[in-house]
Design a protein around this motif. Structure first.
Motif, short mmCIF file in Angstrom:
data_model
loop_
_atom_site.label_atom_id
_atom_site.label_comp_id
_atom_site.label_asym_id
_atom_site.label_seq_id
_atom_site.Cartn_x
_atom_site.Cartn_y
_atom_site.Cartn_z
N ALA A 212 0.76 -1.39 -0.03
CA ALA A 212 -0.06 0.01 0.00
C ALA A 212 0.86 1.22 -0.19
O ALA A 212 0.07 2.44 -0.01
CB ALA A 212 -0.89 0.14 1.25
N GLY A 213 2.00 1.06 0.22
CA GLY A 213 3.04 2.47 0.09
C GLY A 213 3.32 2.66 1.55
O GLY A 213 3.86 3.80 1.69
N ASP A 214 3.19 1.96 2.52
CA ASP A 214 3.23 2.30 3.90
C ASP A 214 4.57 1.70 4.55
O ASP A 214 4.79 0.67 4.07
CB ASP A 214 2.07 2.05 4.83
N ALA B 71 16.54 8.97 -3.62
CA ALA B 71 16.44 9.62 -4.98
C ALA B 71 16.47 8.55 -5.96
O ALA B 71 17.20 7.73 -6.03
CB ALA B 71 17.63 10.85 -5.31
N GLY B 72 15.76 8.66 -6.88
CA GLY B 72 15.31 7.89 -7.98
C GLY B 72 14.62 6.83 -7.80
O GLY B 72 14.14 5.78 -8.59
N GLU B 73 14.26 6.49 -6.47
CA GLU B 73 13.22 5.38 -6.30
C GLU B 73 11.80 5.63 -6.54
O GLU B 73 11.31 6.73 -6.37
CB GLU B 73 13.06 4.94 -4.61
N VAL B 74 11.11 4.69 -7.10
CA VAL B 74 9.73 4.91 -7.33
C VAL B 74 8.99 3.79 -7.15
O VAL B 74 9.22 2.60 -7.02
CB VAL B 74 9.77 4.94 -9.08
N PHE B 75 7.77 4.17 -6.18
CA PHE B 75 6.77 3.20 -5.69
C PHE B 75 5.93 2.72 -6.63
O PHE B 75 5.27 3.68 -7.35
CB PHE B 75 6.14 3.55 -4.50
N GLN B 76 5.83 1.55 -7.05
CA GLN B 76 4.76 1.23 -8.19
C GLN B 76 3.59 0.41 -7.67
O GLN B 76 2.69 0.24 -8.39
CB GLN B 76 5.62 0.07 -9.06
N GLY B 77 3.33 0.38 -6.60
CA GLY B 77 2.37 -0.27 -5.87
C GLY B 77 0.97 0.39 -5.38
O GLY B 77 1.21 1.59 -5.76
N GLY B 78 0.06 -0.06 -4.68
CA GLY B 78 -0.87 0.72 -4.07
C GLY B 78 -2.23 1.02 -5.13
O GLY B 78 -2.09 0.65 -6.43
N HIS B 79 -2.90 1.83 -4.62
CA HIS B 79 -3.95 2.22 -5.61
C HIS B 79 -4.19 3.80 -5.78
O HIS B 79 -3.69 4.42 -4.95
CB HIS B 79 -5.59 1.84 -4.86
#
Length: 70
Positions: free
Chosen positions: A18-20, A62-70
């Motif tokens: 979920a990004g938590d 820096a450069g990290e991207v979170f791809q999950g969640g809604h």
């Protein structure tokens, strides 16, 4: 009870689907972790979050991207 002044950097893999994640987090190197309730903080959507209990700021590296969640 702020334990860290610089933001604690996290990777996308540190976050749940979920990004938590939770504070206190091992990457924050808190010595008094057992006196702090577990607080879930959303970092995946804004790239940064602050613990309302201790004030520690967490951010994605820096450069990290979170791809999950809604």
């Amino acid at each position: 009870m702020t334990t860290t002044t610089a933001p604690v950097e996290l990777t996308a893999h540190d976050l749940n689907p979920a990004g938590d994640f939770y504070c206190p987090h091992p990457k924050a190197d808190m010595k008094l972790w057992n006196s702090h309730p577990r607080v879930y903080i959303d970092v995946g959507h804004d790239g940064q979050g602050k613990c309302p209990y201790c004030g520690t700021v967490y951010q994605l590296k820096a450069g990290e991207v979170f791809q999950g969640g809604h």
